[in-house]
Design a protein around this motif. Sequence first.
Motif, PDB file in Angstrom:
ATOM      1  N   ALA A 193       0.836  -1.204   0.000  1.00  0.00           N
ATOM      2  CA  ALA A 193       0.000   0.000   0.000  1.00  0.00           C
ATOM      3  C   ALA A 193       0.871   1.254   0.000  1.00  0.00           C
ATOM      4  O   ALA A 193       0.606   2.213  -0.736  1.00  0.00           O
ATOM      5  CB  ALA A 193      -0.934   0.006   1.216  1.00  0.00           C
ATOM      6  N   ALA A 221       2.444   1.818  -3.393  1.00  0.00           N
ATOM      7  CA  ALA A 221       1.433   2.279  -4.352  1.00  0.00           C
ATOM      8  C   ALA A 221       1.099   3.752  -4.113  1.00  0.00           C
ATOM      9  O   ALA A 221       1.011   4.534  -5.066  1.00  0.00           O
ATOM     10  CB  ALA A 221       0.169   1.420  -4.252  1.00  0.00           C
ATOM     11  N   GLU A 222       0.928   4.137  -2.837  1.00  0.00           N
ATOM     12  CA  GLU A 222       0.595   5.539  -2.566  1.00  0.00           C
ATOM     13  C   GLU A 222       1.744   6.473  -2.929  1.00  0.00           C
ATOM     14  O   GLU A 222       1.554   7.495  -3.595  1.00  0.00           O
ATOM     15  CB  GLU A 222       0.220   5.737  -1.103  1.00  0.00           C
ATOM     16  N   LEU A 277      -2.928   5.243  -7.608  1.00  0.00           N
ATOM     17  CA  LEU A 277      -3.535   5.750  -6.379  1.00  0.00           C
ATOM     18  C   LEU A 277      -4.906   5.121  -6.118  1.00  0.00           C
ATOM     19  O   LEU A 277      -5.278   4.890  -4.963  1.00  0.00           O
ATOM     20  CB  LEU A 277      -3.633   7.275  -6.420  1.00  0.00           C
ATOM     21  N   TYR A 315      -4.116   1.818  -4.735  1.00  0.00           N
ATOM     22  CA  TYR A 315      -3.696   2.020  -3.344  1.00  0.00           C
ATOM     23  C   TYR A 315      -4.913   2.054  -2.414  1.00  0.00           C
ATOM     24  O   TYR A 315      -4.873   1.508  -1.313  1.00  0.00           O
ATOM     25  CB  TYR A 315      -2.880   3.301  -3.187  1.00  0.00           C
ATOM     26  N   TYR A 330      -1.052   2.072   9.233  1.00  0.00           N
ATOM     27  CA  TYR A 330      -0.472   2.266   7.912  1.00  0.00           C
ATOM     28  C   TYR A 330       0.253   3.616   7.829  1.00  0.00           C
ATOM     29  O   TYR A 330       1.291   3.732   7.182  1.00  0.00           O
ATOM     30  CB  TYR A 330      -1.549   2.176   6.823  1.00  0.00           C
TER      31      TYR A 330
END
Length: 124
Positions: A27, A30-31, A58, A61, A80
């Motif tokens: 995650a 991806a972000e 995004l 994500y 996270y």
Amino acid sequence: MLGKDRKYGFVLGDGFVLFAIFIFVLAGLAEIGGGYMVWLWLRESKPFWYGIVGSIILIVYGIIPTLQSFPSFGRVYAAYGGVFVILAVLWGWFVDKKAPDLYDWIGAAICIIGVSVMLWAPRS
């Protein structure tokens, strides 16, 4: 296997912890990667397709954290956030070539301790 436990909330076994860490890292990448592509498009005059690909990443994500087994949205996203801080420091070091200083490392260590407490502390 993830099982219910009165004292700890959930039993951590059969790779659960490794899977949770993997999903947090996926995650985060991806972000940061999607955001970086949009940054390059808007701030560094890269082609329009950078913005499109970054935006698609995004969106992905936004889906990845839902793969976590933790039952609480707020707890997953709060934890996270700590992982994101660590990944952002590493991204800056390896991609932007800005070496973290002592305070970056101390902050990252505090974040990983906070994430660990939030996710795996015993709860009643």
